[in-house]
Design a protein around this motif. Structure first.
Motif: not given
Length: 349
Positions: A223-242
């Motif tokens: 969560i902290m990593q996502g917050i630190k990236t700002g507008n890139k927080a939603l660009k990490g990829g699909d949360f369900k993908q393995v």
């Protein structure tokens, strides 16, 4: 003539009311007709269709997908996937798909395992989204146990490449966070995941040996990593993908492990056994041993030169002091008595 009116009783008795008895069921026709059952036929509408039915990830997908009602808070169970090798047809379909590096430069997927200048044996690791703490723990443990030098020193030179499903602009953050010593690429479209038979799930599974921190800590870090990236927080990829691991030798896929849950990467001990490390020290290849010997020889030579220079300078000082004492030359400002006292070690007044 008088008209005589007569009243007629027009009220007729009401027919007796009785309940209709449904007709007996006839063998071969278990459902009575609507007229006999006393009910109107039901017309199905779109409102009657369950809202939890959704198509697979893509039209070409043949891998199982957990629906939203199947995902419980207890994360129980595994996804039923197999470890079958991809066919030649599958590899042809994915060979020209593009992966992106940290600068956004693209290259075909097949260049990672059969391109010019790559090791003849290549282990490609597909991770989840770039904020997944479980995959980050996996790469930390893997990088601390296996180095590129140890892989290239094997009798059959081997290398490891990592692919994530997020945006390429997050790769630098991911490498820094995981201390990953292997190249990382991105497949934001997730086509490689789909066509190579990897699936999507929120199932957590049991805790593997490569994770050294608890679930709460890894979740907070993500969560902290996502917050630190700002507008890139939603660009990490699909949360369900393995993801999974694919081993290629001379351009052919020879071993596969597909993740059944979000913590189902192959254990690091299994990867070491797979590539031939097995906990033993791998033999050094000639080019590596030659460079080590050369560096050692150069270091010794430099040390010898420096030592000879120090010895020479110290010899000059001793010779100078002896010649000065032999000639009886007394430094200016000192008496001959003071000089003798210094040489004998007695304090001067």
């Amino acid at each position: 003539m008088a008209t005589i009116e007569t009243k007629q009783d027009v009220t007729a008795p009401a027919p007796a009311q009785h309940k209709s008895t449904p007709a007996p069921l006839v063998p071969g026709n278990p459902t009575p007709p609507p007229s006999q059952a006393g009910t109107e036929p039901k017309i199905s509408t779109s409102a009657d269709t369950p809202d939890n039915i959704s198509p697979p990830f893509s039209p070409s997908s043949t891998t199982p997908v957990l629906e939203k009602d199947d995902v419980g808070l207890d994360f129980a169970g595994n996804v039923d996937v197999n470890d079958d090798l991809p066919t030649e047809h599958d590899l042809k379909r994915v060979g020209d798909l593009l992966v992106l590096d940290a600068k956004g430069q693209s290259r075909p997927f097949k260049d990672l395992y059969q391109g010019e200048g790559v090791a003849p044996r290549q282990l490609i690791i597909f991770v989840r989204h770039f904020f997944c703490g479980n995959c980050q723990e996996y790469l930390r443990t893997l990088s601390s146990s296996i180095t590129p030098e140890s892989l290239l020193a094997l009798e059959q030179p081997t290398f490891i490449t990592v692919i994530g499903c997020g945006r390429p602009e997050l790769i630098d953050m991911y490498v820094e966070t995981t201390n990953c010593s292997f190249p990382v690429y991105a497949d934001p479209t997730r086509k490689l995941y789909d066509l190579l038979g990897m699936t999507r799930t929120f199932d957590l599974g049991k805790k593997p040996g490569y994770i050294h921190s608890n679930l709460f800590v890894t979740s907070v870090q993500s969560i902290m990593q996502g917050i630190k990236t700002g507008n890139k927080a939603l660009k990490g990829g699909d949360f369900k993908q393995v993801g999974g691991e694919f081993l290629f030798e001379e351009g052919k896929c020879v071993w596969v492990h597909r993740m059944k849950n979000t913590r189902d990467h192959s254990e690091v001990t299994e990867v070491r056994r797979l590539v031939g490390l097995d906990g033993t020290r791998p033999p050094m290849r000639k080019r590596w041993s030659h460079s080590v010997k050369k560096a050692t020889a150069e270091g010794k030579e430099k040390e010898g030169i420096a030592g000879r220079m120090r010895s020479a300078s110290w010899g000059k000082v001793r010779v100078r002091s002896k010649s000065r004492g032999a000639k009886g030359v007394t430094p200016p400002g000192e008496t001959k008595e003071e000089e003798e006292m210094k040489l004998s070690g007695r304090p001067t007044v």
